[in-house]
Design a protein around this motif. Structure first.
Motif, PDB file in Angstrom:
ATOM      1  N   LYS A 190       0.884  -1.421  -0.139  1.00 25.92           N
ATOM      2  CA  LYS A 190      -0.045  -0.178  -0.107  1.00 25.92           C
ATOM      3  C   LYS A 190       0.880   1.118  -0.135  1.00 25.92           C
ATOM      4  CE  LYS A 190      -4.415  -1.871   2.061  1.00 25.92           C
ATOM      5  NZ  LYS A 190      -5.248  -1.804   3.265  1.00 25.92           N
ATOM      6  N   SER A 191       2.030   1.110   0.510  1.00 23.55           N
ATOM      7  CA  SER A 191       2.894   2.416   0.723  1.00 23.55           C
ATOM      8  C   SER A 191       3.541   2.475  -0.725  1.00 23.55           C
ATOM      9  CB  SER A 191       3.930   2.164   1.772  1.00 23.55           C
ATOM     10  OG  SER A 191       4.923   3.146   1.718  1.00 23.55           O
ATOM     11  N   ILE A 192       4.092   1.607  -1.308  1.00 20.48           N
ATOM     12  CA  ILE A 192       4.463   1.657  -2.496  1.00 20.48           C
ATOM     13  C   ILE A 192       3.526   2.288  -3.494  1.00 20.48           C
ATOM     14  CG2 ILE A 192       5.325   0.258  -4.716  1.00 20.48           C
ATOM     15  CD1 ILE A 192       6.311  -1.817  -2.709  1.00 20.48           C
ATOM     16  N   GLU A 193       2.033   1.624  -3.582  1.00 20.32           N
ATOM     17  CA  GLU A 193       1.183   2.151  -4.526  1.00 20.32           C
ATOM     18  C   GLU A 193       0.897   3.636  -4.307  1.00 20.32           C
ATOM     19  OE1 GLU A 193      -2.119  -0.614  -4.113  1.00 20.32           O
ATOM     20  OE2 GLU A 193      -1.041  -2.131  -5.369  1.00 20.32           O
ATOM     21  N   SER A 203       0.264   3.408 -11.124  1.00 20.66           N
ATOM     22  CA  SER A 203       0.551   2.279 -10.240  1.00 20.66           C
ATOM     23  C   SER A 203       1.897   1.495 -10.628  1.00 20.66           C
ATOM     24  CB  SER A 203      -0.554   1.531 -10.105  1.00 20.66           C
ATOM     25  OG  SER A 203      -0.437   0.614 -11.249  1.00 20.66           O
ATOM     26  N   PRO A 204       2.507   1.108  -9.521  1.00 23.82           N
ATOM     27  CA  PRO A 204       3.705   0.303  -9.827  1.00 23.82           C
ATOM     28  C   PRO A 204       3.316  -1.015 -10.752  1.00 23.82           C
ATOM     29  CG  PRO A 204       3.267  -0.265  -7.490  1.00 23.82           C
ATOM     30  CD  PRO A 204       2.265   1.056  -7.968  1.00 23.82           C
ATOM     31  N   LYS A 205       2.229  -1.595 -10.735  1.00 20.11           N
ATOM     32  CA  LYS A 205       1.874  -2.691 -11.749  1.00 20.11           C
ATOM     33  C   LYS A 205       1.777  -2.178 -13.152  1.00 20.11           C
ATOM     34  CE  LYS A 205      -1.418  -6.187 -12.515  1.00 20.11           C
ATOM     35  NZ  LYS A 205      -2.943  -6.850 -12.339  1.00 20.11           N
ATOM     36  N   ILE A 206       1.070  -1.108 -13.456  1.00 18.87           N
ATOM     37  CA  ILE A 206       0.857  -0.322 -14.765  1.00 18.87           C
ATOM     38  C   ILE A 206       2.607  -0.017 -15.299  1.00 18.87           C
ATOM     39  CG2 ILE A 206       0.014   1.320 -16.038  1.00 18.87           C
ATOM     40  CD1 ILE A 206      -2.407   1.282 -14.320  1.00 18.87           C
TER      41      ILE A 206
END
Length: 273
Positions: A190-193, A203-206
């Motif tokens: 959650k902190s990363i995002e 977002s990190p995933k995208i």
């Protein structure tokens, strides 16, 4: 559209700015352009010598096109065209660069643009544009940009944590999961995002998906005889159909239709990293 001439920023700016590009379109020319998501934000400035027009769309909606704009991260392609004589200055920022220099909430700029006079403030923005319009010499334009950005450098929010995440993603060419990022960077999902959205705009995933596709296109440029099946395996996709999905998402064509695009310009843009 011709490939922009590339210039490197002053070393003092290397952590924020990746490169400058200067593109020119001749009088009486209609030049289409297509830019896939490249994982970067940018300033786009039309030089005072331009007498033509620029039209651009993202997700089917017209982008704000002023003499000078800031664009954030993209999740889909920009399409458009230049008409007539146009000289464009492109400033490509490190994924954290625009946030570092200007303290922006980058998520608010995703898939959109902002008038540079609004971002910088009228006084500072007009000062920059007035200096740029007084010369057409490319090296002098780069000097003015370097001088402006060096004076802009200031201490903002700590970006060390997200920079570490970015370095990990880049090292593995986008072939990482959020779980692997958590374990390697010692930070909660959650902190990363939250920080990624604020400081990078995605977002990190995208972002990892876009970066992996950039690596795929760069590999294909260097190894043009690679089969699609080999390419999907080498660049970390589950299979060929998984890879095709991202061609259609980011380039709007299947791999076999890649020849219909201006791959020279696309490869130039995707090589900014």
């Amino acid at each position: 559209m011709s490939i922009p001439a590339t210039f490197h920023p002053d070393p003092a700016l290397a952590s924020c700015i990746l490169s400058y590009g200067i593109a020119e379109v001749a009088e009486s020319t209609v030049a289409p352009f297509f830019s896939p998501p490249i994982g970067l934000s940018a300033f786009i400035i039309q030089h005072q010598s331009s007498t033509g027009t620029v039209v651009a769309f993202v997700q089917g909606h017209p982008m704000q096109v002023n003499q000078a704009i800031a664009t954030g991260q993209l999740t889909s392609a920009i399409t458009g065209y230049y008409t007539g004589k146009v000289k464009t200055l492109l400033i490509f920022f490190h994924p954290l660069g625009m946030h570092q220099l200007f303290g922006l909430d980058m998520h608010k700029l995703t898939n959109t643009s902002m008038n540079l006079l609004v971002l910088l403030g009228k006084e500072k923005g007009k000062y920059l544009l007035n200096r740029l319009e007084k010369t057409e010499d490319n090296l002098s334009l780069v000097y003015i940009l370097n001088d402006f950005f060096k004076n802009q450098i200031s201490v903002l929010n700590d970006t060390t944590g997200i920079r570490k995440v970015l370095d990990f993603i880049h090292l593995h060419q986008g072939n990482v999961s959020i779980k692997e990022i958590e374990e390697h960077c010692y930070v909660h999902r959650k902190s990363i995002e939250r920080h990624f959205l604020y400081q990078v705009g995605l977002s990190p995933k995208i972002y990892t998906s876009i970066y992996r596709f950039k690596c795929l296109m760069n590999y294909l440029q260097q190894h043009p005889n690679t089969s699609w099946l080999q390419l999907s395996s080498i660049t970390g996709y589950y299979d060929q159909s998984h890879m095709v999905r991202y061609f259609k998402e980011y380039l709007k064509v299947a791999p076999k239709e890649l020849v219909t695009l201006d791959t020279e310009l696309i490869n130039y843009l995707l090589s900014r990293s």
